[in-house]
Design a protein around this motif. Structure first.
Motif, PDB file in Angstrom:
ATOM      1  N   VAL A  71     -24.978  -5.645  57.383  1.00 37.45           N
ATOM      2  CA  VAL A  71     -26.398  -5.169  57.216  1.00 37.45           C
ATOM      3  C   VAL A  71     -26.567  -3.883  57.127  1.00 37.45           C
ATOM      4  O   VAL A  71     -27.324  -3.191  56.245  1.00 37.45           O
ATOM      5  CB  VAL A  71     -27.050  -5.827  58.268  1.00 37.45           C
ATOM      6  N   ILE A  72     -26.081  -2.894  57.836  1.00 39.37           N
ATOM      7  CA  ILE A  72     -26.076  -1.564  57.847  1.00 39.37           C
ATOM      8  C   ILE A  72     -25.795  -1.056  56.758  1.00 39.37           C
ATOM      9  O   ILE A  72     -26.443  -0.153  56.119  1.00 39.37           O
ATOM     10  CB  ILE A  72     -25.541  -1.104  59.296  1.00 39.37           C
ATOM     11  N   TYR A  73     -24.450  -1.638  56.277  1.00 40.92           N
ATOM     12  CA  TYR A  73     -23.723  -0.819  54.880  1.00 40.92           C
ATOM     13  C   TYR A  73     -24.512  -1.197  53.865  1.00 40.92           C
ATOM     14  O   TYR A  73     -24.757  -0.457  52.795  1.00 40.92           O
ATOM     15  CB  TYR A  73     -22.405  -1.326  55.027  1.00 40.92           C
ATOM     16  N   ALA A  74     -25.369  -2.227  53.931  1.00 39.78           N
ATOM     17  CA  ALA A  74     -26.084  -2.737  52.384  1.00 39.78           C
ATOM     18  C   ALA A  74     -27.498  -2.421  52.633  1.00 39.78           C
ATOM     19  O   ALA A  74     -28.019  -2.875  51.582  1.00 39.78           O
ATOM     20  CB  ALA A  74     -25.804  -4.398  52.362  1.00 39.78           C
ATOM     21  N   LEU A  75     -28.021  -1.750  53.763  1.00 32.52           N
ATOM     22  CA  LEU A  75     -29.487  -1.676  53.786  1.00 32.52           C
ATOM     23  C   LEU A  75     -29.944  -0.266  52.887  1.00 32.52           C
ATOM     24  O   LEU A  75     -30.993  -0.317  52.376  1.00 32.52           O
ATOM     25  CB  LEU A  75     -29.638  -1.342  55.293  1.00 32.52           C
ATOM     26  N   PRO A  76     -29.052   0.700  52.808  1.00 32.27           N
ATOM     27  CA  PRO A  76     -29.639   2.022  51.905  1.00 32.27           C
ATOM     28  C   PRO A  76     -30.017   1.626  50.505  1.00 32.27           C
ATOM     29  O   PRO A  76     -31.073   2.121  50.273  1.00 32.27           O
ATOM     30  CB  PRO A  76     -28.451   2.933  52.310  1.00 32.27           C
ATOM     31  N   PRO A  77     -29.332   0.757  49.997  1.00 34.91           N
ATOM     32  CA  PRO A  77     -29.763   0.630  48.447  1.00 34.91           C
ATOM     33  C   PRO A  77     -31.001   0.036  48.390  1.00 34.91           C
ATOM     34  O   PRO A  77     -31.948   0.210  47.554  1.00 34.91           O
ATOM     35  CB  PRO A  77     -28.737  -0.072  47.813  1.00 34.91           C
ATOM     36  N   VAL A  78     -31.395  -0.973  49.299  1.00 34.94           N
ATOM     37  CA  VAL A  78     -32.448  -1.714  49.424  1.00 34.94           C
ATOM     38  C   VAL A  78     -33.717  -0.839  49.764  1.00 34.94           C
ATOM     39  O   VAL A  78     -34.810  -0.987  48.981  1.00 34.94           O
ATOM     40  CB  VAL A  78     -32.588  -2.903  50.492  1.00 34.94           C
ATOM     41  N   VAL A  79     -33.642   0.095  50.691  1.00 36.15           N
ATOM     42  CA  VAL A  79     -34.655   0.988  51.026  1.00 36.15           C
ATOM     43  C   VAL A  79     -34.984   1.923  50.045  1.00 36.15           C
ATOM     44  O   VAL A  79     -36.168   1.899  49.417  1.00 36.15           O
ATOM     45  CB  VAL A  79     -34.229   1.796  52.361  1.00 36.15           C
ATOM     46  N   ARG A  80     -33.784   2.559  49.396  1.00 34.93           N
ATOM     47  CA  ARG A  80     -34.052   3.652  48.365  1.00 34.93           C
ATOM     48  C   ARG A  80     -34.645   2.828  46.853  1.00 34.93           C
ATOM     49  O   ARG A  80     -35.725   3.499  46.432  1.00 34.93           O
ATOM     50  CB  ARG A  80     -32.762   4.295  48.106  1.00 34.93           C
ATOM     51  N   ILE A  81     -34.263   1.861  46.916  1.00 34.59           N
ATOM     52  CA  ILE A  81     -34.591   1.501  45.410  1.00 34.59           C
ATOM     53  C   ILE A  81     -35.982   0.804  45.397  1.00 34.59           C
ATOM     54  O   ILE A  81     -36.742   0.791  44.643  1.00 34.59           O
ATOM     55  CB  ILE A  81     -33.760   0.104  45.065  1.00 34.59           C
ATOM     56  N   THR A  82     -36.382   0.031  46.544  1.00 31.63           N
ATOM     57  CA  THR A  82     -37.823  -0.419  46.897  1.00 31.63           C
ATOM     58  C   THR A  82     -38.877   0.798  46.836  1.00 31.63           C
ATOM     59  O   THR A  82     -39.792   0.641  46.469  1.00 31.63           O
ATOM     60  CB  THR A  82     -37.802  -0.902  48.272  1.00 31.63           C
ATOM     61  N   ALA A  83     -38.499   1.970  47.462  1.00 33.70           N
ATOM     62  CA  ALA A  83     -39.205   3.043  47.754  1.00 33.70           C
ATOM     63  C   ALA A  83     -39.457   3.689  46.299  1.00 33.70           C
ATOM     64  O   ALA A  83     -40.635   4.006  45.775  1.00 33.70           O
ATOM     65  CB  ALA A  83     -38.773   4.149  48.552  1.00 33.70           C
ATOM     66  N   LEU A  84     -38.306   3.591  45.250  1.00 32.37           N
ATOM     67  CA  LEU A  84     -38.411   4.025  44.078  1.00 32.37           C
ATOM     68  C   LEU A  84     -39.531   2.974  43.119  1.00 32.37           C
ATOM     69  O   LEU A  84     -40.172   3.657  42.488  1.00 32.37           O
ATOM     70  CB  LEU A  84     -37.247   3.967  43.283  1.00 32.37           C
ATOM     71  N   GLY A  85     -39.300   1.785  43.539  1.00 31.26           N
ATOM     72  CA  GLY A  85     -40.275   0.989  42.526  1.00 31.26           C
ATOM     73  C   GLY A  85     -41.467   0.970  42.969  1.00 31.26           C
ATOM     74  O   GLY A  85     -42.413   1.044  42.087  1.00 31.26           O
ATOM     75  N   ILE A  86     -41.984   1.266  44.243  1.00 30.69           N
ATOM     76  CA  ILE A  86     -43.450   1.514  44.869  1.00 30.69           C
ATOM     77  C   ILE A  86     -44.033   2.610  44.275  1.00 30.69           C
ATOM     78  O   ILE A  86     -45.040   2.581  43.474  1.00 30.69           O
ATOM     79  CB  ILE A  86     -43.471   1.327  46.325  1.00 30.69           C
TER      80      ILE A  86
END
Length: 657
Positions: free
Chosen positions: A218-233
């Protein structure tokens, strides 16, 4: 008109006439200063260099982490931090993994294949559904059904948690500037930290097994979710937001009814990237007793059985391709189209669910549904091992010569220079050169990172690792730039190479160690060779993208001016693609660093060995955890310098324009 004559020197970087009257381009002032600083650094090294040596076994950092481990062991069952924190987290993750495990195994092999195909049909279309069915059937054909499902259980559990945590954080990062500023360095460290470095702290807090493996993933896979979600919003149309506000919507209503729906395709792509990251991590997590295909790869590595690792690696690649196609298809279908009405999607979903339910029930009732048929199984292990044995026999002299030449001509000299440089001189050189190439802020951060490595008591091992990373990065960039430029100029070659790059990027890092060990034996060079293979694919993609993104007008102007293809490449395309090249170098460094550390399993030594020994042997725990932090600091050092150089180049071009 009055003419003003001045004796002021020409500005740096401007054209000056030479003796023949032709314009001569002066060297940029920054390049001259950088060259001067490098000369001073090298001259100073000749004066201050040391004899090198080895790191001690009793550094203050080692004792601190050992004491921390002892405290955790003594208070695991009494401290409120564990009783109401980590232990409940471990229990919750165990329950989630158990639920996903029960659901997938409860379907049976036929039911799981049918349900996966049905989900793919609804989210991505019937072609992807066929691919999904064939892909999941291949797990049984390879004789790896149970291991593949175990890997899928951990991956889905980790990605579900990463999405539940990452999407809200991404929304906050996009909507609240202080939160975004606070998360950015944390996400940087999480992405730089190699997979191995997660293992020791996870075993300390959560013991070994599925919960620790899932939390690390989870920790390793979390950064792309946060970054790409922020980009999309942040990229949601301002007009749509203003229209919603004008109609009286509150901020919450605008978020739920406008921002999130419009950003949904981008968010799904973030989940897609999380899946790819999770698949690579669950394999490494086999070292802390996570079940699945990673166990097969670790066992194959211990026995140098390339064929067995090929089967397991192929299963992971197939799983990654299937999940990737489903999520990318879901991203494309996230927004309703004229030809894809809700009614049509509802009918397709009901039909797919009916077929999946029928196959699942029949699979549980019929005798052949209990276990995957033995007669269908096929393994690539024997032919792959035969081919590997032939290569070892006939190419030994060539591979040994390559290893010896690179080690003697590049690796040994670079390592000697780095290990005999005092830490304070190295840190000062990083700050001085970084200030000119990347700016003061990245330079200071890089200098502090270098000082932190010394403070951990692992300077010699860190410099040995850095030497391997630098040599591997140079080789990666040479190969990656050549292939990337060729792909950008030849579409057919790019199309032929794309599936190979997809497979190479999906293959777990462990798999690359086996052919490298077979060809070069256990040595430092083995880790470098594996790192180059592992890091080349993203470099090729980024270089190709950078060259293709050069404005067509600039290319046409150069061609019309009579430039040859070589002149067009060197004087137009590569200079204008500088940002893409620096990004490729940055990503190459991060991936090389991760792979060189994994190379600690095959004789690479240095920090990689320290990390492996840290979670394998209790007495080395403090040293291993300190080595993990040292790897992070090396990654921060190189990341800041390369990213800073890219930003500085962009700023200078804008100022000049």
């Amino acid at each position: 008109m009055t003419t003003v004559v001045t004796d002021a020197p020409a500005a740096a970087g401007t054209a000056e006439p030479d003796g023949g009257g032709r314009p001569r381009r002066a060297l940029p002032r920054r390049a001259v200063l950088t060259a001067g600083v490098l000369v001073v650094v090298l001259a100073g090294y000749a004066v201050v260099r040391t004899a090198g040596g080895v790191d001690g076994d009793d550094a203050a950092a080692f004792r601190f982490f050992d004491d921390l481990r002892d405290w955790v062991d003594a208070n695991r069952d009494t401290s409120p931090l564990f009783l109401y924190g980590f232990n409940y987290l471990r229990l919750g993750v165990s329950l989630l993994v158990g639920a996903v495990h029960g659901a997938l195994y409860g379907l049976g092999w036929a039911g799981l294949v049918a349900v996966t195909a049905a989900v793919a049909a609804v989210l991505a279309g019937w072609r992807v559904a066929l691919l999904a069915a064939a892909g999941f059937l291949s797990f049984g054909v390879l004789g790896l059904w149970q291991e593949s499902v175990d890997t899928l259980v951990l991956t889905l559990s980790a990605v579900l948690l990463a999405a539940l945590i990452g999407v809200p954080l991404g929304v906050l990062a996009a909507r609240v500037a202080p939160v975004g500023a606070l998360l950015r360095p944390v996400l940087d460290v999480m992405q730089i930290l190699p997979t191995f470095a997660y293992l020791a702290p996870m075993t300390l807090l959560f013991l070994i097994g599925e919960p620790a493996a899932t939390i690390a993933t989870v920790i390793y896979a979390l950064p792309p979710v946060v970054r790409i979600t922020a980009l999309g919003i942040s990229e949601v149309s301002r007009t749509a937001v203003e229209a919603s506000t004008a109609l009286g919507s509150t901020r919450w209503q605008t978020l739920v009814r406008v921002r999130l729906p419009l950003a949904r395709p981008t968010i799904v792509l973030g989940v897609n990237q999380a899946i790819m990251m999770a698949l690579s991590m669950v394999v490494v997590a086999a070292l802390i007793d996570a079940p699945g295909l990673g166990q097969n790869i670790v066992q194959a590595l211990e026995r140098v059985n390339v064929g067995a690792a090929f089967d397991a690696g192929l299963a992971i690649v197939v799983m990654a391709v299937v999940l990737d196609r489903i999520t990318t298809g879901a991203a494309r279908r996230a927004a309703p189209t004229r030809h894809d009405s809700p009614r049509r999607r509802l009918i397709a979903g009901l039909a797919a669910a009916a077929v999946a339910a029928t196959v699942t029930v029949l699979g549980r009732l019929l005798p052949w549904g209990a276990e995957f048929p033995q007669s269908w199984r096929f393994s690539f292990a024997a032919p792959v091992n035969t081919a590997t044995a032939w290569v070892e026999l006939h190419l030994y002299d060539a591979t040994e010569a390559v290893k010896n030449v690179v080690t003697a001509a590049l690796l040994d000299p670079v390592q000697t220079v780095l290990t005999t440089t005092p830490w304070w001189w190295f840190a000062a050189a990083v700050v001085a050169v970084g200030a000119l190439t990347s700016g003061w802020r990245p330079a200071v951060v890089a200098g502090l990172a270098a000082s932190g490595v010394a403070g951990l008591g692992l300077w010699q091992n860190a410099m040995q690792t850095l030497a391997s990373v630098l040599v591997a990065t140079v080789a990666t960039m040479v190969v990656g730039v050549l292939l990337g430029v060729y792909c950008a100029r030849h579409d057919r070659f790019a199309a032929a190479l794309r599936p190979l790059l997809d497979a190479a990027q999906t293959m777990p890092s462990f798999v690359y160690l086996l052919p490298a060990v077979a060809l070069f034996g256990a040595s430092r060079f083995t880790a470098i060779a594996a790192a180059v293979i592992y890091a080349v694919p993203p470099v090729v993609r980024l270089v190709e993208r950078g060259v293709r993104d050069v404005p067509a007008g600039a290319v046409e102007a150069a061609v019309s001016a009579g430039s040859t293809p070589a002149q067009l490449l060197w004087k137009v395309q590569l200079p204008m693609a500088r940002g893409g090249l620096l990004l490729a170098a940055n990503q190459g460094i991060v991936m090389v660093l991760a792979m060189v550390v994994v190379g600690g399993l095959v004789g690479a030594g240095a920090l990689g060995y320290d990390v492996v020994a840290g979670f394998a042997q209790r007495e080395d725990f403090g040293r291993g955890l300190a080595a993990g932090f040292a790897i992070v600091l090396l990654g921060v050092l190189m990341d800041r310098l390369t990213q800073g150089a890219g930003r500085r180049g962009t700023e200078l071009r804008r100022a000049a324009g």
